[in-house]
Write an enzyme that holds these catalytic residues in place. Structure first.
Site, PDB file in Angstrom:
ATOM      1  CG  ASP A 129     -24.379 -39.363  26.710  1.00  0.00           C
ATOM      2  OD1 ASP A 129     -25.629 -39.626  26.037  1.00  0.00           O
ATOM      3  OD2 ASP A 129     -24.550 -39.245  27.923  1.00  0.00           O
ATOM      4  CG  ASP A 230     -29.768 -37.633  25.158  1.00  0.00           C
ATOM      5  OD1 ASP A 230     -29.679 -37.662  26.539  1.00  0.00           O
ATOM      6  OD2 ASP A 230     -30.161 -36.716  24.709  1.00  0.00           O
ATOM      7  CD  GLU A 287     -32.492 -39.986  29.009  1.00  0.00           C
ATOM      8  OE1 GLU A 287     -32.256 -39.604  30.082  1.00  0.00           O
ATOM      9  OE2 GLU A 287     -32.270 -39.544  27.840  1.00  0.00           O
ATOM     10  CG  HIS A 359     -26.044 -36.676  33.733  1.00  0.00           C
ATOM     11  ND1 HIS A 359     -26.392 -38.083  33.402  1.00  0.00           N
ATOM     12  CD2 HIS A 359     -26.768 -35.852  32.728  1.00  0.00           C
ATOM     13  CE1 HIS A 359     -27.210 -37.923  32.154  1.00  0.00           C
ATOM     14  NE2 HIS A 359     -27.338 -36.961  31.679  1.00  0.00           N
ATOM     15  CG  ASP A 360     -30.483 -36.037  33.456  1.00  0.00           C
ATOM     16  OD1 ASP A 360     -29.833 -35.030  33.088  1.00  0.00           O
ATOM     17  OD2 ASP A 360     -30.917 -36.715  32.379  1.00  0.00           O
TER      18      ASP A 360
HETATM   19  O1  TEU Z   1     -32.193 -36.432  29.248  1.00  0.00           O
HETATM   20  C1  TEU Z   1     -33.720 -36.603  28.769  1.00  0.00           C
HETATM   21  C2  TEU Z   1     -34.712 -36.560  29.834  1.00  0.00           C
HETATM   22  O2  TEU Z   1     -35.718 -37.280  29.888  1.00  0.00           O
HETATM   23  C3  TEU Z   1     -34.446 -35.448  30.888  1.00  0.00           C
HETATM   24  O3  TEU Z   1     -35.262 -34.380  30.424  1.00  0.00           O
HETATM   25  C4  TEU Z   1     -35.010 -35.808  32.140  1.00  0.00           C
HETATM   26  O4  TEU Z   1     -36.326 -35.942  31.885  1.00  0.00           O
HETATM   27  C5  TEU Z   1     -34.548 -34.686  32.877  1.00  0.00           C
HETATM   28  O5  TEU Z   1     -33.307 -34.331  32.801  1.00  0.00           O
HETATM   29  C6  TEU Z   1     -34.971 -34.936  34.258  1.00  0.00           C
HETATM   30  O6  TEU Z   1     -34.867 -33.635  34.973  1.00  0.00           O
HETATM   31  C7  TEU Z   1     -31.493 -36.779  28.431  1.00  0.00           C
HETATM   32  C8  TEU Z   1     -30.045 -36.227  29.339  1.00  0.00           C
HETATM   33  O7  TEU Z   1     -29.701 -37.286  30.206  1.00  0.00           O
HETATM   34  C9  TEU Z   1     -30.082 -34.716  29.859  1.00  0.00           C
HETATM   35  O8  TEU Z   1     -28.996 -34.454  30.589  1.00  0.00           O
HETATM   36  C10 TEU Z   1     -30.460 -33.875  28.661  1.00  0.00           C
HETATM   37  O9  TEU Z   1     -30.508 -32.396  29.201  1.00  0.00           O
HETATM   38  C11 TEU Z   1     -31.485 -34.271  27.718  1.00  0.00           C
HETATM   39  O10 TEU Z   1     -31.478 -35.741  27.462  1.00  0.00           O
HETATM   40  C12 TEU Z   1     -31.381 -33.588  26.460  1.00  0.00           C
HETATM   41  O11 TEU Z   1     -30.507 -34.330  25.696  1.00  0.00           O
END
Ligand code: TEU
Ligand code: CA
Length: 587
Positions: A129, A230, A287, A359-360
């Site tokens: 990442d 990210d 992403e 993971h999100d």
């Molecule tokens: O996620 C970016 C992102 O767009 C998130 O805010 C997403 O919309 C949200 O998690 C949905 O609930 C990335 C990473 O994948 C995330 O884990 C991080 O928290 C975020 O960036 C900040 O680095």
């Protein structure tokens, strides 16, 4: 000397032309855009929740090493590791305080080197990442920059004086509240699109870019195989950081039109590509929230020299309205439309990534399948889509055994900063705990973050200590040990799908032709590559549905490659598909 070289060149050219002729005659296709990362299957590891080797309740790098044989058995080619760098863990590693060191809880740099080496020995690549839209507020750059207005690091971040007794503009943060934090030391505010402990880096400062490139090279020279970047499309903010009045009226996230796909993002990515990425044989995936296929092309078209693929969010938005917390039922038609639109837009010009959870996000079987009566069937059906559509599949840990959302009984079982901030916000607005809990039980990022379920022993075999987050109570039923002992498990279905990608180039490279585009229950398409053809049929409903195969298909002695029910090899014109049944035929 020149003569010999040019003769050799001519000879080569003729040979290549003859070769192309020959293979075209044979009905095969030469694809100049063949790439290892298109053929690969990626497995995403959230290290904190994967496997704990030392009993402190937190997954770690030695834990991943112990499980490499398992991943090799599954057959994946690449591991994407969520952030493992030094971090105070305000956002589980997405707040990095040292890009050149490993998070204490996860182990040491020696552990990392061993992991890389052990993975490579098994033919598995490692993608890291890359979190460079922001750092931790404990990163030395930020600590320096906050000291004084004339610190040499001041311009590494966005520091601004307040306006009318408040923040410099009206932007809000992804994790709730304003995107600015006041710092009494110098009496100014700093920008943070995410948590207050995640200040945004100022990419307009060439020194910041040079530092990022230097760090990327350092990891690539170690031998890693690529980056998942990210929120990489948020790095360029519109000059002047203007107020977003329209956004404010609409509600939801305010300000993104001034930084999503911002004015200089392509300049920066092309620079990064020229100075770093192009020098290595690696894969990159960005992403990128807020991208349409038209915008995506600018990042991934081959001749743009930016990134290989993106994670877009369009299909993640089909079951909510306005914000991720406002859930509505989703329609298969929307999923089909979005996937086909993305396929057509990037066809022959770029490449898609395929994911249904990470993971999100909630667990895909709970969201797009049925995690109750048809858990196994629907997990396999979703896997079929993921591996037989055109693009690189990303499997999120636990998906391959059909792990589900967790039932959280109370607010204090949650760990995620986004979840906890949402709770506080709703609580302040007067919403009852029960109502908030109901929303979180659908949407919290913690569903994806409960520990990997290895066996039916205490804590699902994840740790000998106390896990940092609740284990899903269904671990006795759903776990790796059980999956490995059952030849009809979701695990072996994934394994077979991965093998099919390796055996038949049509699975990777074949063109997609949608069938029954407007059917609300059936998702079906063909894939064609030269003279090879596949038919994929999936019933996304809980009822039996009739499927009429196109004549050229059933009359051509199709061979059943994989199915999630017992099904006969030969396909009749009319077949009845059972609930969540999926079949893939080779024609
Ligand atoms: O996620 C970016 C992102 O767009 C998130 O805010 C997403 O919309 C949200 O998690 C949905 O609930 C990335 C990473 O994948 C995330 O884990 C991080 O928290 C975020 O960036 C900040 O680095
Ligand atoms: Ca540990």
């Amino acid at each position: 000397m020149f003569c010999i070289a040019s003769n050799a060149y001519c000879f080569c050219k003729i040979y290549v032309i003859l070769f192309i002729r020959y293979t075209l005659l044979k009905g095969e296709v030469i694809d100049l855009h063949k790439k290892w990362w298109k053929e690969a299957v990626v497995y995403q590891i959230y290290p904190r929740s994967f496997y704990d080797s030392n009993g402190d309740g937190i997954g770690d790098l030695p834990g991943i090493i112990e499980k490499l044989d398992y991943l090799q058995e599954l057959g994946v080619d690449v591991i994407w590791l969520n952030p493992i760098y030094k971090s105070p863990n305000a956002d589980n590693g997405y707040d990095i305080s040292d890009y050149y060191d490993i998070m204490d809880e996860f182990g040491t740099m020696e552990d990392f080197d061993r992991l890389l080496n052990e993975a490579h020995k098994r033919g598995i690549k490692i993608v890291m990442d890359l979190v460079v839209n922001h750092t931790s507020d404990e990163h030395k750059w930020f600590l320096e920059s906050r000291k004084s207005k004339d610190s040499p690091y001041r311009n590494f971040y966005f520091w601004r004086p307040g306006k009318n007794g408040g923040p410099p503009n009206n932007w809000t943060s992804f994790f709730g509240g304003p995107a600015w934090e006041y710092d009494p030391q110098t009496g100014e505010y700093y920008l943070h699109l995410f948590a207050t402990k995640q200040p945004d880096l100022n990419w307009d400062n060439p020194q910041v870019r040079q530092e990022v490139y230097k760090m990327m090279k350092w990891w690539l020279d170690k031998g890693i195989d690529g980056f998942r970047m990210d929120v990489i499309n948020l790095i360029s903010k519109v000059e002047g950081l203007p107020d977003d009045r329209e956004g404010e009226k609409k509600g939801g996230l305010v300000g993104f039109k001034y930084y999503a796909n911002g004015p200089r993002v392509h300049e920066y990515l092309q620079e990064m590509n020229r100075l770093v990425l192009s020098k290595y044989d690696i894969m990159t995936v960005g992403e990128t929230p807020f991208v349409t296929p038209e915008i995506a092309k600018l990042y991934v078209e081959y001749d743009r020299n930016e990134l290989n693929m993106l994670f877009h969010f369009e299909h993640m938005d089909i079951d909510c309205e306005g914000s991720k917390w406002n859930v509505k039922p989703w329609k298969l038609i929307d999923l089909k439309r979005i996937m086909y639109k993305w396929y057509l837009a990037l066809k022959d010009k770029g490449w898609n990534s395929l994911y249904l959870n990470n993971h999100d996000q909630p667990r895909m079987v709970s969201r797009f399948g049925n995690d109750n009566l048809y858990r196994v069937e629907s997990a396999k059906l979703l896997a079929t889509l993921l591996h037989t559509w055109q693009g690189t599949p990303y499997i999120y840990q636990g998906e391959e055994i059909g792990m589900t959302n967790c039932k959280f009984e109370s607010i204090d079982e949650f760990r995620d900063i986004e979840t906890l901030n949402f709770y506080r916000e709703m609580n302040k607005k007067g919403m009852s705990d029960n109502d908030i809990l109901e929303i979180l039980n659908k949407r919290s990022r913690d569903h994806a973050r409960t520990p990997m379920q290895w066996d039916d022993s205490k804590n699902a075999g994840f740790t000998k200590g106390t896990p940092w987050i609740k284990v899903n109570p269904n671990y006795k039923e759903i776990n790796v040990k059980k999956a490995l002992a059952d030849k009809n498990s979701v695990f072996y279905y994934y394994k077979k799908l991965i093998q099919l990608r390796k055996m038949y180039p049509v699975v990777v490279y074949g063109d997609v032709q949608m069938l029954y585009e407007n059917d609300e229950k059936i998702f079906s398409y063909t894939r064609s590559y030269g003279s090879d053809k596949l038919l994929v049929v999936m019933n996304f409903s809980e009822e039996e549905v009739e499927f009429c195969a196109p004549k050229e298909i059933f009359s051509n002695q199709p061979e059943l490659l994989i199915s999630n029910y017992e099904a006969e090899d030969d396909i009749q014109q009319k077949i009845v598909l059972k609930p969540y049944e999926s079949r893939v035929y080779k024609i």
